[in-house]
Design a protein around this motif. Structure first.
Motif, mmCIF file in Angstrom:
data_model
loop_
_atom_site.group_PDB
_atom_site.id
_atom_site.type_symbol
_atom_site.label_atom_id
_atom_site.label_comp_id
_atom_site.label_asym_id
_atom_site.label_seq_id
_atom_site.Cartn_x
_atom_site.Cartn_y
_atom_site.Cartn_z
ATOM 1 N N GLU A 210 0.804 -1.232 0.000
ATOM 2 C CA GLU A 210 0.000 0.000 0.000
ATOM 3 C C GLU A 210 0.832 1.276 0.000
ATOM 4 O O GLU A 210 0.386 2.326 0.464
ATOM 5 C CB GLU A 210 -0.955 0.008 1.207
ATOM 6 N N ARG A 211 2.063 1.156 -0.523
ATOM 7 C CA ARG A 211 2.975 2.303 -0.469
ATOM 8 C C ARG A 211 2.357 3.581 -1.044
ATOM 9 O O ARG A 211 2.471 4.659 -0.439
ATOM 10 C CB ARG A 211 4.255 1.941 -1.222
ATOM 11 N N GLU A 212 1.697 3.456 -2.181
ATOM 12 C CA GLU A 212 1.170 4.661 -2.832
ATOM 13 C C GLU A 212 0.132 5.361 -1.945
ATOM 14 O O GLU A 212 0.162 6.569 -1.754
ATOM 15 C CB GLU A 212 0.506 4.326 -4.182
ATOM 16 N N ARG A 213 -0.799 4.550 -1.430
ATOM 17 C CA ARG A 213 -1.846 5.138 -0.575
ATOM 18 C C ARG A 213 -1.254 5.730 0.690
ATOM 19 O O ARG A 213 -1.668 6.792 1.169
ATOM 20 C CB ARG A 213 -2.886 4.077 -0.197
ATOM 21 N N ILE A 214 -0.279 5.040 1.251
ATOM 22 C CA ILE A 214 0.316 5.511 2.507
ATOM 23 C C ILE A 214 1.040 6.840 2.282
ATOM 24 O O ILE A 214 0.816 7.820 2.999
ATOM 25 C CB ILE A 214 1.275 4.441 3.080
ATOM 26 N N LEU A 215 1.880 6.880 1.251
ATOM 27 C CA LEU A 215 2.614 8.126 0.977
ATOM 28 C C LEU A 215 1.686 9.231 0.477
ATOM 29 O O LEU A 215 1.984 10.409 0.614
ATOM 30 C CB LEU A 215 3.743 7.871 -0.025
#
Ligand SMILES: NC(=O)c1ccc[n+]([C@@H]2O[C@H](COP(=O)([O-])OP(=O)(O)OC[C@H]3O[C@@H](n4cnc5c(N)ncnc54)[C@H](O)[C@@H]3O)[C@@H](O)[C@H]2O)c1
Ligand SMILES: [Zn+2]
Length: 386
Positions: A210-215
């Protein structure tokens, strides 16, 4: 622990004899602060402490949430350099000036600096008044607002004066992170990665996937990260409040991290960034000692790279680094006690690591730059479901 439903709404408990407290993590909690704190605030004088940056951005929202209560507000300038005894004196002067009593309660609203200092002030004012943590940085929500370590810096070093003093409740609203500078957000995420490596492989997977959503500051994704990290810290603190043993696992990445921060006079790295380098160093050491499979070290490196970039190690003189490693609180009998990963989700404390080994590993890392060509998320790990 399942992160798919995240145990929504259920508070996490820090369980301590006579001082247990809940941690609530919800987007929009600021606006509901009044009802959330109703029983704690009933019939007593409340005071608010914040820094001017946080207050400008979020003060109105918190005050609205607290209505009809309108506590006196004590504001301090933002920044680590104000985390010192002189500021504590100003805070306690204002508490006294506004008639704070033994039964009063302090709402501490800000990042780790305000959190550590407000909690310290609460622990010493009239020999201790109650306080509430309302953390506003990711680092504070995943780490510093939980566990009751309070303190301020002295000219000779960080956090040298302090107490153990637990809050009555922690309220974390991921919504406030929308305004956090991205670099601060990433620094907090390195502490979340730390929690994942220490004891939560499922969080590790979530951070990968979920890197994109988290960042991108998606409040639901952040809530999951905060919840899992806070739960891990709560679990560890519940078993070892005053860092007698187990709590030391939370220092994964911090032995080398603290030395790097000190060697660069706390100006080059944010704390979480230094910890990221420290975790890379620890993973290398663990592989060198045959305690961690290379593939797991590679997954840790790739994860840290995905949440980078972080400032380069540059040219830190080995002697300076050695001097700072030697004064680390984790040195016992002249030898370093290092927290090393065994696999994703488990660490161990290993005695007798020589400082020169650590320096060797850091010099290697400085040469290689493990962040080069690493702008993309690592591929999700293939793991078997039990
Ligand atoms: N007590 C513990 O267990 C513990 C653990 C880790 C770190 N710490 C301490 O935490 C401190 C670092 O905390 P930090 O990283 O939160 O730094 P910080 O409190 O200095 O906050 C960083 C900056 O972000 C600003 N800020 C805060 N919330 C914001 C928001 N929502 N939007 C925009 N800006 C915002 C602040 O004004 C500040 O300028 C250090 O002093 C460290 O020693 C304590
Ligand atoms: Zn830390």
């Amino acid at each position: 622990m399942s992160h798919s439903n995240g145990g929504k709404g259920r508070p996490i408990l820090v369980e301590l004899p006579g001082a247990s407290y809940p941690i609530r993590i919800e987007a929009g909690l600021l606006e509901k602060a009044g009802p959330a704190l109703e029983s704690l605030l009933a019939g007593r004088k409340a005071f608010l402490l914040s820094d001017t940056t946080v207050w400008k951005l979020w003060g109105t929202k918190l005050l609205k949430g607290l209505k009809p209560l309108r506590p006196p507000v004590i504001l301090i300038p933002p920044g680590e350099r104000y985390k010192r005894l002189a500021t504590v004196e100003k805070i306690t002067d204002q508490l006294a000036g506004n008639g704070a009593e033994r039964s009063s309660i302090l709402l501490v609203f800000g990042g780790g600096v305000v959190g550590d200092m407000g909690a310290f002030a609460a622990s010493v004012y009239l020999r201790g008044i109650d306080y509430i943590q309302i953390p506003t940085t990711l680092l504070a929500q995943v780490d510093s607002a939980i566990g009751g370590k309070t303190g301020v810096n002295l000219a000779v070093g960080k956090n040298l004066v302090g107490t153990f003093y637990q809050p009555r409740i922690v309220l974390s609203d991921p919504g406030v992170l929308q305004t956090l500078p991205k670099r601060e957000l990433r620094a907090g995420l390195f502490e979340a990665i730390k929690c994942a490596v220490i004891g939560d492989p499922e969080l590790f997977q979530f951070l990968q996937a979920e890197r994109e959503r988290i960042l991108g500051c998606d409040p639901e994704a952040l809530r999951t990260v905060i919840r899992a990290s806070a739960a891990l810290k709560a679990r560890v603190v519940s078993l070892d409040e005053k860092e007698g043993g187990l709590r030391r696992v939370l220092n994964f990445g911090h032995t080398a991290g603290h030395a790097l921060e000190a060697a660069t006079h706390y100006r080059h790295f944010l704390h979480g960034e230094a910890v990221a380098w420290g975790m890379l160093a620890a993973a290398r050491l663990a592989v060198a000692h045959g305690r961690l499979p290379f593939a797991d070290a590679e997954r840790i490196r790739s994860m840290i790279a995905a949440y980078g970039p972080i400032p380069s190690l540059g040219a830190i003189a080995p002697a300076t680094l050695a001097a700072h490693l030697a004064v680390d609180k984790k040195v016992r009998d002249g030898k370093l006690h290092f927290v090393l990963p065994r696999r994703i989700g488990e660490v161990e404390i290993v005695a007798g690591i020589a400082p020169r080994e650590v320096i060797g590993v850091i010099r290697q890392l400085a040469k290689e730059n493990p962040f080069s060509n690493q702008r993309r998320a690592p591929a999700p790990a293939r793991t078997r479901r039990p």
